[in-house]
Design an enzyme around this catalytic site. Structure first.
Site, mmCIF file in Angstrom:
data_model
loop_
_atom_site.group_PDB
_atom_site.id
_atom_site.type_symbol
_atom_site.label_atom_id
_atom_site.label_comp_id
_atom_site.label_asym_id
_atom_site.label_seq_id
_atom_site.Cartn_x
_atom_site.Cartn_y
_atom_site.Cartn_z
ATOM 1 N N ASN A 280 77.983 137.282 7.674
ATOM 2 C CA ASN A 280 77.014 137.992 6.846
ATOM 3 C C ASN A 280 77.419 139.439 6.605
ATOM 4 O O ASN A 280 78.264 140.002 7.309
ATOM 5 C CB ASN A 280 75.645 137.969 7.528
ATOM 6 C CG ASN A 280 75.694 138.470 8.970
ATOM 7 O OD1 ASN A 280 76.067 137.735 9.867
ATOM 8 N ND2 ASN A 280 75.351 139.733 9.182
ATOM 9 N N ASP A 325 71.666 136.540 6.144
ATOM 10 C CA ASP A 325 72.552 136.123 7.252
ATOM 11 C C ASP A 325 73.025 134.691 7.029
ATOM 12 O O ASP A 325 73.088 133.888 7.958
ATOM 13 C CB ASP A 325 71.848 136.271 8.613
ATOM 14 C CG ASP A 325 72.766 135.972 9.801
ATOM 15 O OD1 ASP A 325 73.999 136.052 9.641
ATOM 16 O OD2 ASP A 325 72.240 135.629 10.876
ATOM 17 N N ASN A 412 74.715 125.441 11.787
ATOM 18 C CA ASN A 412 75.299 126.661 12.336
ATOM 19 C C ASN A 412 76.722 126.389 12.826
ATOM 20 O O ASN A 412 77.436 125.587 12.229
ATOM 21 C CB ASN A 412 74.371 127.253 13.397
ATOM 22 C CG ASN A 412 74.539 128.759 13.515
ATOM 23 O OD1 ASN A 412 75.634 129.261 13.708
ATOM 24 N ND2 ASN A 412 73.454 129.491 13.380
ATOM 25 N N TRP A 413 77.142 127.012 13.932
ATOM 26 C CA TRP A 413 78.545 126.900 14.375
ATOM 27 C C TRP A 413 78.856 125.513 14.946
ATOM 28 O O TRP A 413 80.042 125.178 15.100
ATOM 29 C CB TRP A 413 78.849 127.961 15.446
ATOM 30 C CG TRP A 413 77.980 127.792 16.632
ATOM 31 C CD1 TRP A 413 76.781 128.401 16.834
ATOM 32 C CD2 TRP A 413 78.160 126.883 17.717
ATOM 33 N NE1 TRP A 413 76.213 127.926 17.988
ATOM 34 C CE2 TRP A 413 77.035 126.991 18.553
ATOM 35 C CE3 TRP A 413 79.167 125.987 18.071
ATOM 36 C CZ2 TRP A 413 76.880 126.237 19.710
ATOM 37 C CZ3 TRP A 413 79.021 125.233 19.228
ATOM 38 C CH2 TRP A 413 77.886 125.357 20.035
ATOM 39 N N CYS A 612 68.265 108.207 55.731
ATOM 40 C CA CYS A 612 68.101 109.239 54.693
ATOM 41 C C CYS A 612 68.121 108.672 53.278
ATOM 42 O O CYS A 612 67.442 109.172 52.377
ATOM 43 C CB CYS A 612 69.200 110.300 54.791
ATOM 44 S SG CYS A 612 69.555 110.840 56.473
ATOM 45 N N HIS A 616 66.900 110.015 49.683
ATOM 46 C CA HIS A 616 67.892 110.959 49.146
ATOM 47 C C HIS A 616 69.027 110.288 48.386
ATOM 48 O O HIS A 616 69.887 110.974 47.839
ATOM 49 C CB HIS A 616 68.439 111.826 50.276
ATOM 50 C CG HIS A 616 67.450 112.839 50.759
ATOM 51 N ND1 HIS A 616 67.144 113.977 50.045
ATOM 52 C CD2 HIS A 616 66.651 112.861 51.853
ATOM 53 C CE1 HIS A 616 66.223 114.676 50.700
ATOM 54 N NE2 HIS A 616 65.899 114.012 51.800
ATOM 55 N N MET A 655 59.301 116.733 53.519
ATOM 56 C CA MET A 655 60.445 116.337 54.347
ATOM 57 C C MET A 655 59.983 116.307 55.804
ATOM 58 O O MET A 655 59.961 117.338 56.485
ATOM 59 C CB MET A 655 61.590 117.336 54.132
ATOM 60 C CG MET A 655 62.772 117.158 55.078
ATOM 61 S SD MET A 655 63.598 115.566 54.909
ATOM 62 C CE MET A 655 64.337 115.383 56.530
#
Ligand code: CA
Length: 685
Positions: A280, A325, A412-413, A612, A616, A655
């Site tokens: 721009n 722009d 845009n880009w 566990c 987890h 926990m």
């Protein structure tokens, strides 16, 4: 078969020794990247050697191991955490099993393309105060590789050459006047043995230019300014002398003028033309910049330059006298198209202003232009004059104007791609309602934000006023072939492949594969954060991979307020690589072999999976329901491991204490297992 004699063993040994230097250079595969190999990048299908894969920047790969029939089996092969937040916009470069890419703050990484393990990391240590010079986040779009070196443009305006094997800097050059608000976010390109690099800063008041440097020494070959400078000094070229006639008023050159070359380039070796897109005008508002009118060449233009000298051959200005722009720095693609039965060498661009342009790339002549998104500022692009026909009042000279597209652009880009098999261009398009108003009593303030517009109008950005879509555009018919709508704009760049696929990441953190010819969605993966960069594909060890950098941010990610927040992104950049999983579930025999074949399970692994893993996750991998990934525990958490696990110090987080089930000896073994998993997961720092 002859039996090996001692002598022949010796000669084999000699042969191995003779081959050693070659083996050593294999650690630095970019030594083999020279001009000849870059020119033949299209047939080098295993690799992604330059920013747009080939000089024509089509971002098309002929690889088809992953295709529209099997893409549903695509799964995450590995991911690599950059340890950085903010926008990640890089296109990775892939050379013979090594990936080179950048995160935010111009930090460069080299990782193993098969495993995602880090080979090296280079942090140019850009002063963080430079964030004040960022219009659009402290992003970087990637590196260039050439003759054993990796080149990066840093946010503070340096060009740095790194040893591709080690990441050690070999030389660096300051490419801009660092007292001015210049920045570099674009990827350097290698053209005819030169590094081509531009810069940004058009929102602050700088004069745009593009430069060519010697990859060996860092010496400057040439520099081409894109807008005229101080009229009391000699013009740098005839082109700029002519351009100066399109500027009015006394002060335009004091504002810098803009026209920055901050992203897009392409190269046609046959025509010997380097194409660069310019940004721009600076300030944005043309009535301030050039009070008596004028096109203000060469802002918002495509320039065709001689790569040996930087001399201008032709130009095409997409938005004459740009006041919104509407940069022309968006991605440009070279292709050979048949239009009305005639073959044409074309250059295509979908700049921010909303029109899709097809130009003759030899002459710059306009062949066609149609709007690819809703456009309110111009009725059409006249084929007679080659210029847009502006709609009165949209230039907000005398008050508020609601305009589409906006400074965020219809596109845009985020790079688009062209698939020569489907003949379609895949554009990350977006619809954002914009309001422009001139700033009251605007006065140029050197070094500061200088658009001359009233940014309060950004309060318009709400989830309801924005949208995005992947647009498959027929450049010959100049019309849509198909599109896929998104609730949000600012989605990722695109990749198209010989497997009849288009890949695109989304603002809401998905990574999607579409069938290229009709747009059917075939597969979806997850980036864990918004994806704005463009994917690449490569082959290593006989397997095709698709890789993409994830990391929400950039102009809209930062400035988009409530609308950007609805992307619901979690900060953190990463590189993700996907490949095909097995075609069918393993047989019972194979499962037994998998279990028995890996030898006795160690106690830590056994205890972890007994006590566990139900919460987890198997292998310490968190399933994403909000529990921590135990492979990634921080040092202070590990120090408090026994307090947490045996005494229940985090019971309020859900926990509980496990002192009834396991002993301190057990926790030591579990910690050992998690530590092993951490080393397998994280790159060596
Ligand atoms: Ca701009």
């Amino acid at each position: 078969m002859a039996r090996l004699s001692v002598g022949s063993v010796r000669s084999v040994l000699f042969l191995i020794l003779a081959l050693l230097p070659a083996a050593a250079s294999a650690a630095n595969p970019t030594t083999a990247i020279d001009d000849a190999r870059l020119l033949k990048a299209d047939s080098d299908t295993a690799n992604w050697l330059s920013h747009g894969r080939t000089y024509d920047e089509q971002r098309y790969s002929p690889l088809d191991q992953i295709n529209d029939r099997n893409v549903k089996r695509l799964h995450l092969a590995w991911s690599f955490e950059t340890g950085l937040t903010r926008g990640h916009e890089a296109t990775p470069i892939v050379v013979d099993g090594v990936i080179y890419f950048t995160g935010s703050w111009s930090v460069v990484f080299a990782v193993d393309a098969r495993t995602g393990k880090q080979i090296w990391k280079y942090d140019p240590e850009v002063p963080k105060s430079y964030a004040a010079k960022a219009c659009c986040d402290v992003v970087n779009r990637g590196v260039a590789v050439y003759k054993g070196r990796v080149f990066v443009g840093t946010f503070d305006g340096r060009l740095v050459a790194l040893d591709a094997a080690t990441g050690k800097p070999l030389w660096e050059k300051v490419t801009v006047d660092q007292s001015k608000p210049y920045s570099i976010t674009g990827a350097p390109r290698i053209v005819k043995g030169k590094i081509i690099i531009g810069n940004g800063g058009g929102e602050f008041g700088v004069r745009g230019f593009v430069s060519a440097y010697d990859p060996g020494t860092g010496n400057l070959f040439w520099r081409t300014y894109t807008v005229p400078g101080d009229p009391s000094l000699p013009f740098e070229s005839d082109a700029l002398e002519k351009a100066s006639a399109t500027w009015t008023g006394k002060d335009y050159w004091k504002f810098g003028g803009g026209g920055t070359v901050w992203d897009s380039m392409a190269f046609d070796p046959e025509l010997d033309l380097l194409y660069v897109g310019t940004g721009n005008g600076s300030p944005w508002v043309r009535h301030v910049r050039s009070p008596d009118g004028g096109d203000n060449l060469f802002v918002s233009s495509i320039l065709a330059l001689k790569p040996d000298t930087g001399q201008l051959v032709w130009y095409y200005q997409t938005t004459p006298g740009d006041t919104w722009d509407f940069t022309a720095t968006q991605h440009m693609i070279l292709a050979d198209l048949k239009i009305d039965g005639q073959p044409h060498k074309v250059i295509m661009q979908a700049p921010k202003n909303g029109f899709f342009y097809v130009l003759d790339r030899e002459t710059g002549k306009l062949l066609s232009a149609e709007n690819y998104v809703e456009v309110t500022w111009a009725k059409e692009v006249s084929m007679k004059t080659g210029r847009p026909v502006e709609v009165p009042g949209q230039d907000f000279k005398d008050g508020l104007a609601l305009v589409k597209p906006t400074a965020f652009g219809g596109h845009n880009w985020q790079p688009m791609s062209f698939n020569p098999k489907t003949g379609l261009v895949y554009i990350p398009a977006q619809e954002i309602l914009g309001a422009y108003r001139r700033e009251d009593n605007y006065k140029f303030n050197p070094g500061a934000w200088n658009t001359g517009t009233d940014f309060n109008v950004y309060s318009l950005l709400t989830p309801e006023t924005v949208a995005g879509h992947l647009l498959a555009w027929d450049p010959v018919k100049q019309k849509e072939a198909w599109h896929h709508g998104y609730a949000l704009p600012w989605n990722g760049g695109t990749l198209s492949t010989g497997g009849n696929l288009v890949f695109q990441g989304t603002a809401d953190g998905r990574f999607v594969a579409y069938r290229a010819n009709d747009g059917a969605q075939l597969w979806e993966g997850h980036g864990g954060t918004g994806i704005i960069a463009a994917p690449v594909t490569y082959k290593v060890g006989g397997q095709q991979y698709v890789a993409v950098v994830a990391g929400w941010g950039g102009a809209f990610g930062l400035a988009g307020g409530e609308a950007a927040r609805s992307a619901n992104a979690t900060p953190g950049g990463r590189l993700l690589a996907f490949n095909l999983g097995p075609s069918e579930p393993p047989s019972a025999d194979a499962v037994v072999k998998m279990i028995t074949g890996k030898g006795p399970t160690k106690d830590g692994e056994r205890l972890y999976h007994k006590y566990c893993a139900v919460c987890h996750g198997a292998g310490g991998i968190a399933g994403g329901a909000g529990l921590p990934d135990l492979r990634l525990l921080k040092a202070q958490t590990l120090d408090a491991f026994d307090d947490i696990v045996l005494k229940g110090s985090l019971v309020e987080n859900g926990m509980p204490a496990f002192d009834k089930a396991i002993t301190a000896g057990d926790t030591k073994l579990i910690r050992g297992y998690l530590d092993e998993r951490r080393k397998q997961t994280l790159p060596q720092q």
